[in-house]
Design a protein around this motif. Structure first.
Motif, PDB file in Angstrom:
ATOM      1  N   HIS A  41       9.107  11.629  -8.469  1.00 18.81           N
ATOM      2  CA  HIS A  41       9.604  10.357  -7.935  1.00 18.81           C
ATOM      3  C   HIS A  41      10.502   9.700  -8.977  1.00 18.81           C
ATOM      4  O   HIS A  41      10.143   9.590 -10.146  1.00 18.81           O
TER       5      HIS A  41
ATOM      6  N   GLN B  85       0.795  -1.231   0.000  1.00 16.27           N
ATOM      7  CA  GLN B  85       0.000   0.000   0.000  1.00 16.27           C
ATOM      8  C   GLN B  85       0.828   1.282   0.000  1.00 16.27           C
ATOM      9  O   GLN B  85       0.253   2.369  -0.043  1.00 16.27           O
ATOM     10  N   TYR B  86       2.126   1.165   0.053  1.00 12.10           N
ATOM     11  CA  TYR B  86       3.011   2.334  -0.004  1.00 12.10           C
ATOM     12  C   TYR B  86       2.628   3.384   1.049  1.00 12.10           C
ATOM     13  O   TYR B  86       2.834   4.575   0.879  1.00 12.10           O
TER      14      TYR B  86
ATOM     15  N   ALA C 223       9.356  -0.254   0.141  1.00 17.39           N
ATOM     16  CA  ALA C 223       9.459  -0.485  -1.300  1.00 17.39           C
ATOM     17  C   ALA C 223       9.846   0.810  -2.003  1.00 17.39           C
ATOM     18  O   ALA C 223       9.565   1.903  -1.516  1.00 17.39           O
ATOM     19  N   THR C 224      10.451   0.676  -3.162  1.00 21.14           N
ATOM     20  CA  THR C 224      10.935   1.863  -3.870  1.00 21.14           C
ATOM     21  C   THR C 224       9.870   2.519  -4.732  1.00 21.14           C
ATOM     22  O   THR C 224      10.092   3.601  -5.268  1.00 21.14           O
ATOM     23  N   LYS C 225       8.699   1.866  -4.881  1.00 20.14           N
ATOM     24  CA  LYS C 225       7.601   2.468  -5.641  1.00 20.14           C
ATOM     25  C   LYS C 225       6.306   1.772  -5.279  1.00 20.14           C
ATOM     26  O   LYS C 225       6.326   0.671  -4.716  1.00 20.14           O
ATOM     27  N   PRO C 226       5.154   2.366  -5.588  1.00 20.19           N
ATOM     28  CA  PRO C 226       3.882   1.670  -5.374  1.00 20.19           C
ATOM     29  C   PRO C 226       3.767   0.468  -6.318  1.00 20.19           C
ATOM     30  O   PRO C 226       4.106   0.571  -7.503  1.00 20.19           O
ATOM     31  N   TYR C 227       3.321  -0.663  -5.787  1.00 18.87           N
ATOM     32  CA  TYR C 227       3.144  -1.854  -6.617  1.00 18.87           C
ATOM     33  C   TYR C 227       1.686  -1.977  -7.032  1.00 18.87           C
ATOM     34  O   TYR C 227       0.862  -2.547  -6.328  1.00 18.87           O
TER      35      TYR C 227
ATOM     36  N   ASP D 287       5.469   5.616   2.489  1.00 22.53           N
ATOM     37  CA  ASP D 287       6.121   6.553   1.570  1.00 22.53           C
ATOM     38  C   ASP D 287       7.517   6.091   1.143  1.00 22.53           C
ATOM     39  O   ASP D 287       8.426   6.889   0.979  1.00 22.53           O
ATOM     40  N   GLY D 288       7.653   4.769   0.961  1.00 14.63           N
ATOM     41  CA  GLY D 288       8.882   4.261   0.373  1.00 14.63           C
ATOM     42  C   GLY D 288       9.913   3.709   1.327  1.00 14.63           C
ATOM     43  O   GLY D 288      11.022   3.391   0.900  1.00 14.63           O
TER      44      GLY D 288
END
Length: 491
Positions: A460, A398-399, A406-410, A402-403
């Motif tokens: 981003h 769910q990001y 994970a390095t980006k929203p999946y 803010d990272g």
């Protein structure tokens, strides 16, 4: 021993005549609406372990853990290995009679992880670095100082779509246990408690599909290595409507109950590769999941601190729809989501890509409350625990952090699901359509998500280029209108 500390290593260093206290706290089942198969598995595993321990165990059935400790130990001194949740740890630390030992059942101690993380700058303690460090520390898939095969990560070889000319991978029968009288007793108790209104469940129960004993867990591990591991690597990201398991091990529940140790799992897999029975890409892919991702998730759960669970960087507050809460797959038209929701309803399990790119992606696109979604995953999956789901759902899926995780929203449009599955064939929707009666809900949701958070991701480093593609959509206004009408209705 807590119900997820069932392996013999939790009793190492304890005299053979020392009594073992196990508490079956029914109130835990009353506080959350768990999947019925999960409740059955956990109680079955606990009661099987108690039967193995025989007269040595004090197996106490109580409403709460506090009552159980009081009844089973009185004022006697008690030791316990560190529990797997912050709430449970706070409970045992609050009991003067309890001595809390370090956590067991992991490759990396919390202290060693803290040392490693301290050597990395903020935002630099990423999975790939951790994974390489663990392999060096434990000599996993190493040839001297170098990774076996000369490459650390073979993920690029492990992204094949499913075969287009068959409905299943045909990997042989999936391992399954034989139920016994303990399983029947548990099922009877769950029925009785449910009829009295003491507990309530979602999902379907029976037959049991996952190991509840150490012997069963070992048998399931051997079966996976012998029959399914070879094809695990290439197809670990693939999805098939008629084959929810493919070549996955389904050992996560046994690992999370403490019936398997990660060290033995990766050792069995490495041995199979060195003996020439499986390709390196499959062995490395499995080792990366267990020694890399699983250990990393566990460590980040503690490393991030309690405030992490309150993260909501994207400001998502929509409640989970009733059809989702109830696992009502029949209410859903989109074939991918209906299929995956049915897998969860029927088994309490589905592998990591449906969790991330079908269930989690839908929630992210529609702005569902990340804390509520994390709770849903915790309750609905047989392998779901607080330490598992908090980083994986709130962070990775769910990001909301803010990272940090994970390095980006999946999330993705329907094209990804179409490429990596056979779900789209025969579906009422078309993955390439952005608007109209046949517009794919995931395609609409993906672009609407980017449009809604355009400012957040405009600069981003992994998302900026994709956000710019919004301006190339000729039907963006129609897409916005269609997304606005989604509401809580099933797609």
């Amino acid at each position: 021993m807590f119900g997820d500390q069932l392996g013999e290593w939790f009793l190492e260093g304890v005299g053979g005549d020392e009594p073992v206290l196990m508490v079956e706290a029914r109130g835990v089942l009353g506080r959350r609406r768990f999947h019925r198969a999960k409740a059955h598995l956990v109680l079955s595993a606990m009661r099987h372990r108690a039967a193995e321990l025989g007269e040595r165990v004090r197996y106490v059935r109580a409403d709460t853990y506090r009552q159980g400790v009081r009844k089973g130990a009185g004022k006697d001194a008690v030791t316990v290995c560190q529990p797997t949740s912050r709430k449970a740890l706070a409970f045992v630390e609050g009991l003067e009679q309890v001595d809390v030992l370090p956590a067991r059942g992991w490759l990396v101690s919390r202290e060693r992880f803290g040392e490693w993380a301290g050597e990395h700058s903020v935002g630099g303690a990423r999975l790939e670095d951790f994974y390489r460090w663990v392999r060096r520390e434990h000599g996993l898939l190493m040839d001297g100082d170098d990774p076996a095969g000369g490459t650390w990560n073979l993920d690029q070889e492990n992204r094949q779509p499913p075969p287009r000319d068959q409905e299943t991978l045909e990997e042989g029968k999936v391992w399954a246990p034989e139920e016994d009288e303990i399983d029947a007793e548990v099922r009877h108790d769950l029925d009785r408690w449910e009829s009295k209104g003491l507990v309530a469940f979602t999902g379907r129960d029976g037959p049991r599909r996952f190991p509840a004993t150490r012997d069963e867990a070992r048998a399931a591990l051997r079966h996976f290595v012998r029959h399914r591991l070879a094809d695990f690597g290439p197809y670990e990201d693939a999805m098939m409507a008629a084959d929810g398991v493919l070549s996955h091990s389904r050992l996560s529940a046994a690992l999370n109950l403490g019936l398997l140790h990660p060290a033995e799992c990766v050792a069995e897999v490495e041995r199979a590769w060195r003996d020439g029975h499986v390709p390196l890409s499959s062995a490395e892919g499995y080792v990366r999941q267990v020694a890399g991702w699983r250990e990393y998730t566990w460590q980040l759960y503690w490393h991030f601190g309690e405030d992490y669970r309150r993260g909501n960087a994207l400001g998502h507050t929509e409640p989970l729809p009733r059809w989702f809460e109830e696992l009502d797959a029949d209410a859903v038209t989109a074939r991918c989501l209906s299929t995956v929701l049915a897998q969860v309803r029927d088994t309490g399990w589905t592998h990591h890509i449906p969790r991330l790119m079908v269930l989690g992606s839908r929630a992210l696109q529609d702005g569902w409350d990340p804390a509520a979604l994390t709770e849903w995953f915790h309750r609905s999956f047989v392998d779901g625990y607080d330490w598992v789901m908090l980083p994986n759902v709130l962070g990775m899926s769910q990001y909301a952090d803010d990272g940090q995780m994970a390095t980006k929203p999946y999330t993705s449009a329907g094209a990804y699901i179409n490429r990596m599955s056979d779900f789209c064939g025969g579906c009422a929707y078309k993955p390439g359509d952005h608007a109209g009666d046949r517009a794919c809900p995931y395609t609409v949701g993906y672009w609407a998500f980017l449009d809604r958070h355009r400012d957040h991701f405009a600069h981003h480093y992994r998302m900026a280029r994709t956000v710019k593609n919004l301006d190339r959509l000729s039907d963006l206004d129609a897409l916005r209108e269609q997304a606005a009408g989604r509401g809580a209705s099933p797609p």
